[in-house]
Design a protein around this motif. Structure first.
Motif, short mmCIF file in Angstrom:
data_model
loop_
_atom_site.label_atom_id
_atom_site.label_comp_id
_atom_site.label_asym_id
_atom_site.label_seq_id
_atom_site.Cartn_x
_atom_site.Cartn_y
_atom_site.Cartn_z
N GLY A 113 9.12 -5.53 4.36
CA GLY A 113 9.42 -6.94 4.59
C GLY A 113 10.56 -7.18 5.56
N LYS A 114 10.88 -8.46 5.73
CA LYS A 114 11.90 -8.85 6.69
C LYS A 114 13.29 -8.38 6.27
CE LYS A 114 12.49 -13.45 4.64
NZ LYS A 114 12.40 -14.92 4.86
N ARG A 115 13.50 -8.17 4.99
CA ARG A 115 14.81 -7.68 4.53
C ARG A 115 14.84 -6.16 4.41
NH1 ARG A 115 14.38 -12.52 1.74
NH2 ARG A 115 13.42 -11.61 -0.11
N ARG A 116 13.77 -5.50 4.83
CA ARG A 116 13.70 -4.04 4.79
C ARG A 116 14.08 -3.52 3.39
NH1 ARG A 116 16.36 -0.72 7.24
NH2 ARG A 116 14.73 0.70 7.92
N LEU A 117 13.35 -3.96 2.40
CA LEU A 117 13.63 -3.60 1.02
C LEU A 117 13.28 -2.13 0.79
CD1 LEU A 117 12.03 -6.78 -0.60
CD2 LEU A 117 14.48 -6.31 -0.37
N ALA A 118 14.28 -1.34 0.45
CA ALA A 118 14.05 0.07 0.17
C ALA A 118 13.15 0.20 -1.06
CB ALA A 118 15.38 0.79 -0.06
N THR A 119 12.03 0.91 -0.90
CA THR A 119 11.02 0.99 -1.95
C THR A 119 10.49 2.41 -2.05
OG1 THR A 119 10.36 -1.29 -1.49
CG2 THR A 119 8.85 0.05 -2.82
N ALA A 120 10.49 2.94 -3.25
CA ALA A 120 9.82 4.21 -3.52
C ALA A 120 8.45 3.91 -4.11
CB ALA A 120 10.64 5.06 -4.49
N VAL A 121 7.42 4.51 -3.53
CA VAL A 121 6.05 4.33 -3.99
C VAL A 121 5.57 5.66 -4.57
CG1 VAL A 121 3.68 3.78 -3.34
CG2 VAL A 121 5.59 2.56 -2.26
N LEU A 122 5.07 5.59 -5.82
CA LEU A 122 4.57 6.79 -6.49
C LEU A 122 3.17 6.51 -6.98
CD1 LEU A 122 7.83 6.32 -7.59
CD2 LEU A 122 7.44 8.76 -7.91
N LEU A 123 2.22 7.38 -6.59
CA LEU A 123 0.83 7.25 -6.96
C LEU A 123 0.41 8.44 -7.81
CD1 LEU A 123 -0.64 6.13 -3.50
CD2 LEU A 123 0.12 4.68 -5.39
N PRO A 124 -0.69 8.31 -8.57
CA PRO A 124 -1.15 9.45 -9.37
C PRO A 124 -1.50 10.64 -8.47
CG PRO A 124 -2.27 7.42 -10.02
CD PRO A 124 -1.52 7.11 -8.76
N ALA A 125 -1.30 11.81 -9.02
CA ALA A 125 -1.72 13.01 -8.28
C ALA A 125 -3.22 12.95 -8.02
CB ALA A 125 -1.36 14.25 -9.09
N ASN A 126 -3.62 13.32 -6.81
CA ASN A 126 -5.03 13.35 -6.43
C ASN A 126 -5.70 11.99 -6.56
OD1 ASN A 126 -4.89 16.23 -6.06
ND2 ASN A 126 -5.07 16.45 -8.29
N HIS A 127 -4.94 10.94 -6.28
CA HIS A 127 -5.51 9.60 -6.35
C HIS A 127 -6.65 9.45 -5.33
CE1 HIS A 127 -5.32 5.18 -5.17
NE2 HIS A 127 -5.87 5.21 -6.37
N ASP A 128 -7.75 8.81 -5.76
CA ASP A 128 -8.95 8.72 -4.92
C ASP A 128 -9.00 7.48 -4.05
OD1 ASP A 128 -9.40 6.72 -6.74
OD2 ASP A 128 -11.20 7.63 -7.64
N GLY A 129 -7.92 6.66 -4.07
CA GLY A 129 -7.90 5.48 -3.23
C GLY A 129 -8.40 4.22 -3.89
N SER A 130 -8.81 4.30 -5.16
CA SER A 130 -9.30 3.11 -5.86
C SER A 130 -8.13 2.24 -6.28
CB SER A 130 -10.10 3.54 -7.10
OG SER A 130 -9.27 4.31 -7.97
N PRO A 131 -8.37 0.94 -6.55
CA PRO A 131 -7.28 0.03 -6.94
C PRO A 131 -6.59 0.50 -8.23
CG PRO A 131 -9.24 -1.19 -6.33
CD PRO A 131 -9.65 0.25 -6.40
N LEU A 132 -5.29 0.32 -8.26
CA LEU A 132 -4.49 0.77 -9.39
C LEU A 132 -3.69 -0.37 -9.98
CD1 LEU A 132 -3.01 4.02 -7.80
CD2 LEU A 132 -4.62 3.97 -9.72
N PRO A 133 -3.55 -0.41 -11.30
CA PRO A 133 -2.57 -1.33 -11.88
C PRO A 133 -1.17 -0.93 -11.43
CG PRO A 133 -3.32 0.23 -13.54
CD PRO A 133 -4.17 0.45 -12.32
N VAL A 134 -0.29 -1.90 -11.39
CA VAL A 134 1.02 -1.69 -10.76
C VAL A 134 2.11 -1.75 -11.84
CG1 VAL A 134 2.61 -2.47 -8.97
CG2 VAL A 134 0.14 -2.83 -8.71
#
Length: 705
Positions: free
Chosen positions: A457-478
């Motif tokens: 975003g415009k404020r360059r919000l530092a964000t760590a993103v962690l996904l399941p191992a071997n995620h297949d690209g399907s939608p995930l709850p957040v």
């Protein structure tokens, strides 16, 4: 995956993989010895005192609590239990030590008993003194030990030949340092100093060891709160002085006390400067730092140790608040004053009032003022995730570390020991710049964290993103997993900082950790965006970061968004579902502040002011009036023994929710404080949160790994 090998069990047994790590690292002034604490394994909670030869790397065990106590495991003194809670100390054994000037003698307490160690010979003995002993500190010459016992300050004289296997010591209470009333104590740090200022001590030796500066703390006017254990109704509640926002603080004065006799009070304008934040006594002089109740003004005072008279050495003012920076103010040997202050939009290192670091560098802490050299940690203003070690020396500014990561240091006598944590490897590696490494016995996590760091975003919000191992690209709850408030960075280039978030990700979530406005490291305006409003900017940045991440990543299911947090993060989590149920569909709020009038003076008034003068600010930040607005599942968790964020916060919100007819869940933790060090509690707490999130977002839609 069985419970015996699960991340929750493993994390609990290893105290989040901190057991077995070198800690409390100190370098002797001649640079020849490195002192540190470490337990014997990654599951051993008992820390020992070790010394390493800085030239050869040879390691010596100096003090082992198991051998010294010989099974005599008495309860800790109340003062030590309180210190550990304030310091968030979960380990046992030797959890702190102090040395004389050359770092040849160390003193520490175990089970209320006093021990001294010869760091060159590698031997330790007990001194038989009147106890219980708390916070023992040798004088710079190594002839005496000062310590606190209950509310009294005492001095022990070392007796007998140093290498005798057993020793006794004569002890006495210096004249004028004993009060009969339990509301008055000498030589200790009051609740506010330890919890909010980072000052855990209350006495300081003169360089010649003949006098001390000693605090006198009078809690008479501080309101009493009562912490009961509902599971043990036969036990009386514990009564604690707790200065909530807008109520009286402890009256803290400073006195010069002679070893043999004599006492002189240090005089300053206490009505104008209520807080004593720091004291430092070196060959260059005695200084103390005082701060106004509204925290908009701070003074460093030169103290005449003979008369107690003071004069302002340096003053800092700010329209919002003056930040306290760990490690300063200090005097260099030549008498120059080393401080830090916000100037030109960043926190900068100052030498006699003049900035010596650039305006794009945010100083986080000063490690060492060693001769003309000053070692400190800092980050570039646009990236608080990456913290490096720097040295300022005679006008030259040098980065001692450059690799991405979170670095810290201990330094003296030309020896610099660097602690390095990176995203690629678990744990922290401590090593000198010459390659001598402090051995770590920490357990290696069986689960690896694989966060990717973004600036959204415009404020360059530092964000760590962690996904399941071997995620297949399907939608995930957040799942948002923030702290989100002052002094609590979560998005760091450190592997172990992300292990809990990775575990939740591997249960079928996309986990986001966002550091928004108010979190440290991004400069003056960024930190002060929460002044008089701890809710709006903080919550807005979580929402903005979530939406920016969804746009960029393309795998976030925004119809299933949960948030969890502890302490300020618990406040933020509850705030999120109360204010923004259009965005957040469930929340886990652990030990949340729900009503800021119930939190302490120094923290709360820094950000929100005086509740009597500005009640509308407190009303706007309170969660209690929002109770009728709850439309989403909310789990409240609170330790009933918490004396920092007391359980009344959760109970009052729960009562307001019940009165409004809003269903919610409350998980009381019996015997648990603001920390959760108990192994079974820590393990099952994570599992309970996971179960709640699955139930709240739909069990058929959140998978498990």
């Amino acid at each position: 995956m069985t419970s015996e090998t699960s991340y929750p069990r493993e994390s609990a047994r290893t105290q989040r993989y901190t057991l077995g790590l070198p800690r409390d690292v100190v370098v002797s002034p001649d640079g020849r010895r490195i002192l540190f604490l470490r337990s014997r394994s990654g599951t051993d909670p008992v820390t020992c005192l070790w010394v390493v030869d800085a030239a050869t790397g040879t390691e010596t065990l100096v003090a082992d609590p198991a051998a010294l106590l010989a099974g005599d495991d008495h309860d800790l003194p109340a003062a030590e239990r309180a210190r550990r809670e304030r310091a968030r100390e979960a380990a046992g054994g030797i959890t702190g030590f102090a040395t004389d000037a050359p770092a040849g003698l160390a003193a520490f307490a175990l089970a209320g008993r006093l021990f001294v160690a010869d760091l060159t010979a590698g031997t330790t003995r007990e001194l038989a003194v009147a106890g219980p002993v708390f916070d023992p500190r040798p004088d710079p010459t190594g002839r005496r030990i000062g310590y606190v016992s209950d509310h009294r300050f005492r001095i022990a004289d070392l007796a007998g030949s140093w290498h005798e296997p057993a020793g006794t010591a004569g002890w006495h209470e210096p004249a004028g340092t004993a009060d009969d009333t339990p509301e008055v104590g000498w030589g200790g740090a009051e609740f506010i100093a330890a919890e909010e200022m980072g000052r855990f001590r209350g006495f300081w030796w003169s360089p010649d060891g003949e006098r001390l500066a000693v605090t006198r703390v009078d809690d008479s006017d501080v309101q009493r709160w009562h912490i009961a254990d509902p599971a043990r109704p036969e036990q009386a509640p514990i009564t604690r002085p707790y200065p909530a926002a807008g109520t009286p603080n402890a009256a803290v004065t400073l006195h010069i006390v002679g070893v043999a006799d004599g006492r002189t009070e240090v005089v300053w304008d206490r009505p104008a400067f209520e807080y004593l934040t720091d004291v430092a006594w070196s060959a260059a002089g005695l200084i103390c730092t005082v701060q106004s109740r509204d925290q908009r003004q701070l003074q460093v005072l030169d103290v005449d140790p003979t008369t107690g008279a003071t004069r302002p050495r340096w003053t800092d003012t700010d329209d919002d608040w003056v930040e306290l920076v760990p490690g300063v103010p200090r005097l260099r040997p030549d008498g120059a004053l080393v401080t830090c202050a916000d100037r030109d939009g960043a926190r900068r290192l100052l030498l006699d009032g003049t900035p010596v670091t650039p305006a794009d560098l945010q100083v986080r802490a000063v490690t060492t003022v060693d001769g003309p050299g000053i070692v400190f940690t800092a980050n570039r203003l646009d990236d608080a995730t990456d913290i490096q070690v720097w040295r300022y020396h005679d006008g030259d500014l040098t980065a001692l570390t450059t690799a991405p990561g979170v670095h810290r240091a201990a330094a003296a006598g030309g020896t610099v020991v660097i602690g390095t944590a990176t995203l690629a490897e678990p744990g922290t590696r401590w090593a000198t710049r010459d390659g001598v490494e402090l051995t770590s016995h920490a357990a290696a996590p069986t689960r690896r964290a694989t966060p990717t760091l973004h600036f959204f975003g415009k404020r360059r919000l530092a964000t760590a993103v962690l996904l399941p191992a071997n995620h297949d690209g399907s939608p995930l709850p957040v799942l948002l997993d923030p702290y989100g408030g002052p002094h609590g960075p979560r998005v760091l280039r450190s592997h172990n900082a992300h292990l809990a978030s990775q575990w939740f990700a591997d249960q079928g979530f996309a986990v986001l950790v966002i550091d928004g406005r108010g979190t440290p490291g991004r400069g003056t305006a960024w930190e002060r965006a929460v002044h008089h409003d701890l809710a709006t900017a903080v919550l807005d940045d979580q929402v903005d970061g979530l939406h920016a991440a969804a746009d960029e990543l393309g795998v976030l299911d925004l119809s299933r968004v949960a948030i969890r947090g502890w302490s300020f993060g618990g406040y933020l989590a509850a705030l999120a579902v109360l204010r923004r149920p259009d965005v957040f569909h469930a929340a886990v709020a652990g030990a949340p502040v729900t009503e800021w009038r119930l939190y302490d003076t120094h923290y709360t008034e820094r950000y929100l002011g005086d509740p009597a003068a500005q009640p509308e600010v407190y009303d706007a930040g309170s969660l209690l009036p929002l109770a009728p607005d709850l439309r989403r599942p909310l789990l409240l968790i609170h330790g009933l023994a918490d004396d920092n964020v007391v359980a009344a916060h959760t109970l009052q919100l729960s009562s307001a929710l019940l009165a409004a007819g809003r269903p919610h869940e409350v998980l009381p933790l019996v015997g648990v404080s603001h920390m959760t060090p108990q192994e079974v509690v820590a393990e099952n707490l994570l599992l309970h949160q996971l179960d709640f999130l699955r139930r709240s977002l739909g069990p058929e839609r959140v998978g498990a790994v």
